[in-house]
Design an enzyme around this catalytic site. Structure first.
Site, mmCIF file in Angstrom:
data_model
loop_
_atom_site.group_PDB
_atom_site.id
_atom_site.type_symbol
_atom_site.label_atom_id
_atom_site.label_comp_id
_atom_site.label_asym_id
_atom_site.label_seq_id
_atom_site.Cartn_x
_atom_site.Cartn_y
_atom_site.Cartn_z
ATOM 1 N N ASP A 1 94.803 -5.730 37.548
ATOM 2 C CA ASP A 1 94.616 -7.182 37.524
ATOM 3 C C ASP A 1 95.536 -7.901 38.498
ATOM 4 O O ASP A 1 96.358 -8.738 38.119
ATOM 5 C CB ASP A 1 94.898 -7.661 36.078
ATOM 6 N N GLU B 1 99.858 0.721 31.455
ATOM 7 C CA GLU B 1 98.557 0.711 30.797
ATOM 8 C C GLU B 1 97.596 1.794 31.278
ATOM 9 O O GLU B 1 96.471 1.518 31.694
ATOM 10 C CB GLU B 1 97.930 -0.669 30.935
ATOM 11 N N TYR C 1 98.797 -8.909 23.375
ATOM 12 C CA TYR C 1 98.282 -10.275 23.566
ATOM 13 C C TYR C 1 97.543 -10.762 22.330
ATOM 14 O O TYR C 1 96.487 -11.396 22.422
ATOM 15 C CB TYR C 1 97.386 -10.314 24.806
ATOM 16 N N GLU D 1 105.054 -6.876 27.781
ATOM 17 C CA GLU D 1 104.191 -7.974 28.231
ATOM 18 C C GLU D 1 103.680 -8.750 27.024
ATOM 19 O O GLU D 1 103.277 -8.120 26.034
ATOM 20 C CB GLU D 1 102.975 -7.454 29.009
HETATM 21 C C1 ADA Z 1 97.827 -6.335 31.072
HETATM 22 C C2 ADA Z 1 98.303 -5.895 32.454
HETATM 23 C C3 ADA Z 1 98.741 -7.039 33.317
HETATM 24 C C4 ADA Z 1 97.799 -8.235 33.193
HETATM 25 C C5 ADA Z 1 97.777 -8.683 31.751
HETATM 26 C C6 ADA Z 1 96.844 -9.879 31.566
HETATM 27 O O1 ADA Z 1 98.869 -6.234 30.155
HETATM 28 O O2 ADA Z 1 99.379 -4.981 32.377
HETATM 29 O O3 ADA Z 1 98.757 -6.579 34.660
HETATM 30 O O4 ADA Z 1 96.503 -7.852 33.553
HETATM 31 O O5 ADA Z 1 97.261 -7.610 30.949
HETATM 32 O O6 ADA Z 1 97.166 -10.941 32.126
HETATM 33 O O7 ADA Z 1 95.828 -9.709 30.890
#
Ligand code: ADA
Length: 582
Positions: free
Chosen positions: A163, A401, A453, A489
């Site tokens: 991403d 991940e 998340y 994260e």
């Molecule tokens: C994941 C990934 C990040 C980013 C994040 C998101 O944890 O490691 O790079 O993609 O999700 O913002 O969804």
């Protein structure tokens, strides 16, 4: 790998500036011998990704051809001459004066090519072919057929399995440098603490006979030692009484000079900064200099408009200023090694860095797995070889991940962890997972890193429910692995200037509320040794339905480094009540 430096024995020339670039969409450059000269090219800034510099090049991922004129620094007779690329993403092939100098696969890590026999005094023609294509057998992978079990493929353009935008080109500095005949090939520094004494162990590698002298200077001390070379190595141990230790808030650095001697006369010399510190895992704790430490900080990206994956020095300085302003003491180099100058500043300013390989979005289908495994081993080796002497680097992250649902993943990472600890037994090793308790690879790790998340991608709009789910899950993960845990994260997208009361998704209030509730929960978990908010700044991604304007908006600062509400709320928390907790 030693960074190029200038001294009485060595010369170095930075080739940053305006090169020429030519796109090669039909991939005919080799057949048309562009390596002898690319002909009609357009000006391109190096170092910088090429994608945002040129109209029409944004989504073009190569091959491209770069060309510049090289006048080598004037060394002495018998010197060796090298080209060193700080990073080329993804595949680089290099020619000098029409003759092949070598190639390298993989972005974000340096490589060097000896050109002693190819270079002439005066003007030389340097040509580099760069291929930035996304492919399933590259690391990180791309163009992976969508398969829910293996990879979130297929829904982004360009089709990256990660991403962030797949910027390409010569993205870090290129140097031409010379070394003397009896050159030092490598230096490894390991530091320990015995009472108030700092122990600095210096291992130098070089060919031939002779000896090595190491001299450490700083804080009114000058301590020197020497050792004879045996089988190409010399090990010198320096004891520093009443040592000034390195830590966030007191990043004391000494200067180490390492000389290679032959019959007592110096033949080569390199110097580097040394921070005396120790890092270790003990039970559920992460100890810096024998005391529990908690990492407060962020996942980031090397990302900026126009320069792409290359951060201009002023932006690097601004980011450190923002990290200090907000009260952070740490960051992870997500999802690839950052520039050496970034780590030099982390050493100088006292930040704790989790250094991550470029292995993001890994999947374990048999096709291409052997190639991905070989690349991950190579990149782990190159990362440790490059960053092993930075006191700021306190942990190696082997991947972000990985899609570890398949049984092959656990063995893959067990081998990689073994390699990392063989190369550097002094630092803990981790892996960053979204599987959590199901991540069998955590058995081989010293620290557990989890991205979560809840309240965003799931429990959307319901922060309370998301935090409650996280509460139970973190305890389950700890019960399973009984290791220190970093929430590596967590966060939410917030479009700058979007406000809502009560908070709602994509507003600055929702992002701030979610992050604050997560931080409050983490403070209660004694086994949590770190909290890294995702992300320090908004950053460019591939296009997709989840990324308005091709941007991931989870930054607590905007892409041009302006604070959102969350930044102010985190600052109040991290700078308000200084505590050991994250
Ligand atoms: C994941 C990934 C990040 C980013 C994040 C998101 O944890 O490691 O790079 O993609 O999700 O913002 O969804």
């Amino acid at each position: 790998m030693l960074y190029p430096q200038e001294n009485r024995f060595r010369t170095a020339r930075d080739l940053s500036g305006y090169w020429s670039l030519r796109l090669d969409p039909k991939d005919e450059g080799v057949r048309r011998a562009f390596f002898r000269g690319i002909g009609a090219g357009t000006p391109i800034a190096v170092p910088a990704s090429y994608n945002d510099q040129l109209e029409g090049a944004r989504d073009y991922l190569g091959p491209v051809w770069y060309e510049t004129e090289l006048t080598p620094p004037r060394g002495k007779d018998g010197d060796s001459v090298f080209l060193r690329f700080g990073s080329v993403n993804y595949l680089a092939e290099v020619w000098l004066n029409g003759k092949r100098a070598g190639k390298h696969e993989g972005g974000h890590l340096p490589f060097e090519l000896e050109i002693t026999k190819l270079v002439v005094q005066g003007k030389n023609r340097l040509v580099v072919r760069v291929d930035g294509a996304l492919a399933p057998d590259r690391v990180p992978p791309g163009n992976v057929p969508a398969d829910p079990k293996d990879a979130f493929g297929g829904q982004a353009f360009p089709p990256a399995s990660f991403d962030f935008f797949p910027y390409a080109g010569i993205q870090r500095e290129v140097h031409c440098y010379t070394t003397p005949r009896g050159r030092l090939d490598d230096v490894t520094v390991v530091t320990r603490i015995r009472g108030k004494t700092g122990i600095v162990e210096v291992t130098a590698s070089t060919a031939g006979q002779g000896s090595v002298r190491a001299t450490l200077e700083g804080f009114g001390r000058r301590i020197s030692g020497a050792a004879s070379l045996a089988r190409g190595k010399a090990r010198i141990v320096l004891e520093v009484p009443s040592a000034k230790l390195w830590a966030p808030g007191s990043p004391h650095l000494y200067t180490l000079a390492v000389e290679r001697l032959r019959d007592g006369a110096p033949e080569d010399e390199v110097s580097l900064a040394v921070g005396i510190r120790t890092i270790e895992v003990r039970g559920d704790r992460l100890l810096l200099n024998g005391r529990p430490i908690a990492l407060r900080g962020f996942g980031r990206h090397e990302d900026f408009p126009i320069t792409g994956r290359t951060l201009p020095p002023a932006v690097v300085v601004r980011d450190f200023e923002n990290l200090r302003w907000i009260g952070a003491n740490s960051f992870r180099t997500t999802h690839y090694p950052y520039s050496e100058s970034m780590l030099d500043l982390a050493d100088r300013l006292g930040f704790l860095v989790i250094a991550e390989t470029p292995a993001v979005g890994l999947f374990f289908k048999p096709e291409g797995l052997d190639k991905r495994r070989a690349l991950c081993r190579a990149f782990t080796q190159e990362l440790i070889q490059r960053d092993k002497n930075h006191p700021s680097v306190v942990m190696w992250s082997l991947a972000n991940e990985p899609h570890s649902h398949r049984p092959a993943a656990a063995g893959f990472f067990r081998e990689l962890a073994k390699l990392a600890k063989k190369l550097d037994p002094t630092r803990p090793v981790t892996l960053v997972s979204y599987l959590g308790a199901g991540e069998a690879a955590f058995d081989a790790m010293d620290v557990v890193c989890v991205n979560r998340y809840f309240g965003w991608y799931t429990e959307s709009g319901e922060i309370e429910r998301g935090v409650a789910k996280l509460d139970g899950e973190l305890d389950r993960i700890h019960r399973r692995f009984k290791k220190p845990l970093i929430l590596s994260e967590f966060g939410a997208d917030a479009i700058a200037g979007c406000h809502a009361d009560p908070p709602e998704m994509f507003s600055e209030e929702y992002q701030a509320e979610l992050i604050e509730r997560y931080l409050a929960l983490l403070e209660k978990k004694s086994y949590v040794v770190g909290a890294h908010v995702w992300n320090l700044c908004d950053f460019k991604t591939a296009q997709g339905v989840m990324r308005p304007g091709g941007i991931n908006h989870k930054g607590v600062f905007t892409r041009d480094r302006r604070p959102k509400l969350a930044a102010h709320r985190i600052r109040a928390r991290w700078r308000g009540a200084r505590r050991a907790g994250p």
